[in-house]
Design a protein around this motif. Structure first.
Motif, PDB file in Angstrom:
ATOM      1  N   UNK A 158      -1.813 -33.138   3.909  1.00 35.99           N
ATOM      2  CA  UNK A 158      -2.159 -32.860   2.524  1.00 35.99           C
ATOM      3  C   UNK A 158      -1.171 -31.928   1.848  1.00 35.99           C
ATOM      4  N   UNK A 159      -0.394 -31.207   2.649  1.00 31.29           N
ATOM      5  CA  UNK A 159       0.620 -30.332   2.067  1.00 31.29           C
ATOM      6  C   UNK A 159       1.790 -31.135   1.495  1.00 31.29           C
ATOM      7  N   UNK A 160       1.984 -32.343   2.063  1.00 29.70           N
ATOM      8  CA  UNK A 160       3.095 -33.171   1.617  1.00 29.70           C
ATOM      9  C   UNK A 160       2.827 -33.719   0.219  1.00 29.70           C
ATOM     10  N   UNK A 161       3.818 -33.705  -0.614  1.00 33.63           N
ATOM     11  CA  UNK A 161       3.693 -34.336  -1.921  1.00 33.63           C
ATOM     12  C   UNK A 161       3.229 -33.435  -3.036  1.00 33.63           C
ATOM     13  N   UNK A 162       2.656 -32.278  -2.703  1.00 28.24           N
ATOM     14  CA  UNK A 162       2.193 -31.394  -3.777  1.00 28.24           C
ATOM     15  C   UNK A 162       3.361 -30.865  -4.598  1.00 28.24           C
ATOM     16  N   UNK A 163       4.515 -30.740  -3.959  1.00 28.16           N
ATOM     17  CA  UNK A 163       5.697 -30.305  -4.694  1.00 28.16           C
ATOM     18  C   UNK A 163       6.111 -31.331  -5.736  1.00 28.16           C
ATOM     19  N   UNK A 164       6.070 -32.623  -5.358  1.00 32.23           N
ATOM     20  CA  UNK A 164       6.395 -33.683  -6.315  1.00 32.23           C
ATOM     21  C   UNK A 164       5.392 -33.723  -7.459  1.00 32.23           C
ATOM     22  N   UNK A 165       4.116 -33.517  -7.134  1.00 37.69           N
ATOM     23  CA  UNK A 165       3.097 -33.489  -8.178  1.00 37.69           C
ATOM     24  C   UNK A 165       3.353 -32.329  -9.132  1.00 37.69           C
ATOM     25  N   UNK A 166       3.751 -31.190  -8.571  1.00 36.80           N
ATOM     26  CA  UNK A 166       4.085 -30.035  -9.396  1.00 36.80           C
ATOM     27  C   UNK A 166       5.201 -30.372 -10.372  1.00 36.80           C
ATOM     28  N   UNK A 167       6.224 -31.074  -9.885  1.00 34.88           N
ATOM     29  CA  UNK A 167       7.346 -31.462 -10.744  1.00 34.88           C
ATOM     30  C   UNK A 167       6.893 -32.404 -11.858  1.00 34.88           C
ATOM     31  N   UNK A 168       5.983 -33.320 -11.515  1.00 36.33           N
ATOM     32  CA  UNK A 168       5.479 -34.264 -12.509  1.00 36.33           C
ATOM     33  C   UNK A 168       4.693 -33.542 -13.595  1.00 36.33           C
ATOM     34  N   UNK A 169       3.829 -32.621 -13.181  1.00 37.48           N
ATOM     35  CA  UNK A 169       3.045 -31.861 -14.146  1.00 37.48           C
ATOM     36  C   UNK A 169       3.957 -31.029 -15.045  1.00 37.48           C
ATOM     37  N   UNK A 170       4.969 -30.407 -14.458  1.00 36.99           N
ATOM     38  CA  UNK A 170       5.911 -29.617 -15.251  1.00 36.99           C
ATOM     39  C   UNK A 170       6.653 -30.488 -16.266  1.00 36.99           C
ATOM     40  N   UNK A 171       7.036 -31.697 -15.844  1.00 39.44           N
ATOM     41  CA  UNK A 171       7.742 -32.608 -16.746  1.00 39.44           C
ATOM     42  C   UNK A 171       6.852 -33.020 -17.920  1.00 39.44           C
ATOM     43  N   UNK A 172       5.570 -33.285 -17.635  1.00 46.16           N
ATOM     44  CA  UNK A 172       4.634 -33.653 -18.700  1.00 46.16           C
ATOM     45  C   UNK A 172       4.466 -32.490 -19.675  1.00 46.16           C
ATOM     46  N   UNK A 173       4.382 -31.278 -19.142  1.00 42.33           N
ATOM     47  CA  UNK A 173       4.230 -30.101 -20.003  1.00 42.33           C
ATOM     48  C   UNK A 173       5.449 -29.904 -20.898  1.00 42.33           C
ATOM     49  N   UNK A 174       6.611 -30.238 -20.404  1.00 42.67           N
ATOM     50  CA  UNK A 174       7.833 -30.068 -21.180  1.00 42.67           C
ATOM     51  C   UNK A 174       8.009 -31.144 -22.240  1.00 42.67           C
ATOM     52  N   UNK A 175       7.502 -32.359 -21.946  1.00 41.40           N
ATOM     53  CA  UNK A 175       7.826 -33.492 -22.818  1.00 41.40           C
ATOM     54  C   UNK A 175       6.681 -33.988 -23.686  1.00 41.40           C
ATOM     55  N   UNK A 176       5.472 -34.057 -23.131  1.00 38.99           N
ATOM     56  CA  UNK A 176       4.414 -34.716 -23.891  1.00 38.99           C
ATOM     57  C   UNK A 176       3.110 -33.946 -24.011  1.00 38.99           C
ATOM     58  N   UNK A 177       2.924 -32.894 -23.211  1.00 45.07           N
ATOM     59  CA  UNK A 177       1.646 -32.181 -23.276  1.00 45.07           C
ATOM     60  C   UNK A 177       1.831 -30.728 -22.850  1.00 45.07           C
ATOM     61  N   UNK A 178       2.397 -29.894 -23.718  1.00 45.58           N
ATOM     62  CA  UNK A 178       2.673 -28.496 -23.348  1.00 45.58           C
ATOM     63  C   UNK A 178       1.431 -27.658 -23.075  1.00 45.58           C
ATOM     64  N   UNK A 179       0.256 -28.117 -23.500  1.00 46.86           N
ATOM     65  CA  UNK A 179      -0.979 -27.350 -23.322  1.00 46.86           C
ATOM     66  C   UNK A 179      -1.684 -27.647 -22.001  1.00 46.86           C
ATOM     67  N   UNK A 180      -1.135 -28.541 -21.199  1.00 47.85           N
ATOM     68  CA  UNK A 180      -1.777 -28.943 -19.943  1.00 47.85           C
ATOM     69  C   UNK A 180      -1.852 -27.773 -18.963  1.00 47.85           C
ATOM     70  N   UNK A 181      -3.025 -27.576 -18.371  1.00 41.51           N
ATOM     71  CA  UNK A 181      -3.237 -26.489 -17.416  1.00 41.51           C
ATOM     72  C   UNK A 181      -3.845 -27.021 -16.117  1.00 41.51           C
ATOM     73  N   UNK A 182      -3.322 -26.535 -14.997  1.00 33.47           N
ATOM     74  CA  UNK A 182      -3.893 -26.888 -13.694  1.00 33.47           C
ATOM     75  C   UNK A 182      -4.980 -25.881 -13.349  1.00 33.47           C
ATOM     76  N   UNK A 183      -6.225 -26.357 -13.287  1.00 31.65           N
ATOM     77  CA  UNK A 183      -7.348 -25.461 -13.005  1.00 31.65           C
ATOM     78  C   UNK A 183      -7.328 -24.950 -11.574  1.00 31.65           C
ATOM     79  N   UNK A 184      -6.962 -25.818 -10.630  1.00 34.85           N
ATOM     80  CA  UNK A 184      -6.940 -25.363  -9.249  1.00 34.85           C
ATOM     81  C   UNK A 184      -6.886 -26.507  -8.256  1.00 34.85           C
ATOM     82  N   UNK A 185      -6.702 -26.139  -7.004  1.00 38.66           N
ATOM     83  CA  UNK A 185      -6.713 -27.076  -5.887  1.00 38.66           C
ATOM     84  C   UNK A 185      -8.074 -26.974  -5.200  1.00 38.66           C
TER      85      UNK A 185
END
Length: 275
Positions: A158-185
């Motif tokens: 389960x530790x694998x891939x969370x880094x890629x997900x982090x990058x995807x979320x950051x990209x969305x925040x930069x390009x299409x949804x700057x207000x997006x917040x990660x509540x938690x794992x």
């Protein structure tokens, strides 16, 4: 104001659908009007609700613009609740990326967000269940959302891939949804008795910092009641409301709502506290 929550993890088998259903039914049980959006081609969330729907009027057709969202939304039957609706999934969602490419749609990650504007006033919460992959379905979900919940398990994979997900979320925040917040794992199938689980939980704590978020205090413990409820296509709160699993899920809903309220308060005061 309607709050939109995406439940996602690019790894399969982490409990995305279970978490989406727990959040949806848990909020509805408290009187909220809830729309569950199924973007996973496996359509497990749609199946679990027992809702009847037209297989040609699903989230796929809505994102492609072939069907109006109001035509695709159906009511979820239940003896207990009256405030859950479903935008069902199609097995053909697996072809979404190809179809969007063929149609040469510009800014296609906004399609779901645009469609939801038509019905947002009808719901207090919109919960989006996503596929286990970084795809246009996920990008549509994240672009349309206010918050993200990441379900996972206390195991090494389960530790694998969370880094890629982090990058995807950051990209969305930069390009299409700057207000997006990660509540938690959210850690599911949790067994606090093992040293291995405790060690992995500590590692997940470190990983959560990459996502500028936290591990939810509430962990969903391993419970037979959850599997039994799924087997009978019933929600946990209706199947066995007095079970430890239902109590555990209720505690998670409490924490989720507290976090959303705190973030809204912080936003009103001019900033967010988890960035």
């Amino acid at each position: 104001m309607t709050k939109v929550v995406t439940v996602t993890n690019q790894k399969g088998g982490t409990g995305k659908t279970t978490t989406s259903l727990i959040i949806s039914y848990g909020l509805a049980l408290r009187g909220s009007r809830v729309l569950l959006v199924d973007l996973d081609s496996q359509a497990d969330a749609s199946y679990s609700t027992l809702a009847q729907y037209d297989p040609f009027k699903t989230s796929l057709e809505v994102i492609l613009g072939d069907v109006d969202i109001q035509e695709a939304i159906v009511t979820v039957p239940t003896d207990m609740l009256t405030h859950i609706s479903l935008l069902p999934a199609s097995a053909n969602l697996a072809t979404l990326d190809i179809q969007l490419t063929k149609r040469q749609m510009i800014d296609a990650q906004y399609n779901l967000s645009d469609a939801l504007k038509e019905v947002k006033q009808d719901y207090d919460y919109i919960i989006i269940d996503t596929p286990p992959a970084i795809s246009m379905a996920l990008l549509n979900a994240l672009t349309a959302s206010d918050y993200v919940v990441i379900p996972t398990q206390a195991d090494a994979y389960s530790l694998k891939g969370l880094g890629n997900l982090s990058n995807t979320i950051d990209a969305i925040k930069q390009r299409s949804n700057p207000e997006l917040k990660t509540l938690g794992i959210l850690i599911g199938r949790y067994d606090p008795r093992t040293k291995f689980t405790q060690a992995i939980t500590g590692m997940l704590e470190d990983t959560s910092k990459q996502l500028h978020t936290k591990i939810f205090k509430t962990k969903l413990r391993e419970a037979i009641a959850i599997k039994e409820a799924q087997g009978e296509q019933r929600n946990l709160f209706e199947y066995d409301p007095r079970s430890k699993a239902a109590k555990n899920a209720t505690e998670f809903i409490d924490e989720l709502l507290e976090d959303i309220a705190e973030l809204n308060k912080t936003k009103q005061n001019g900033g967010y506290g988890n960035d």
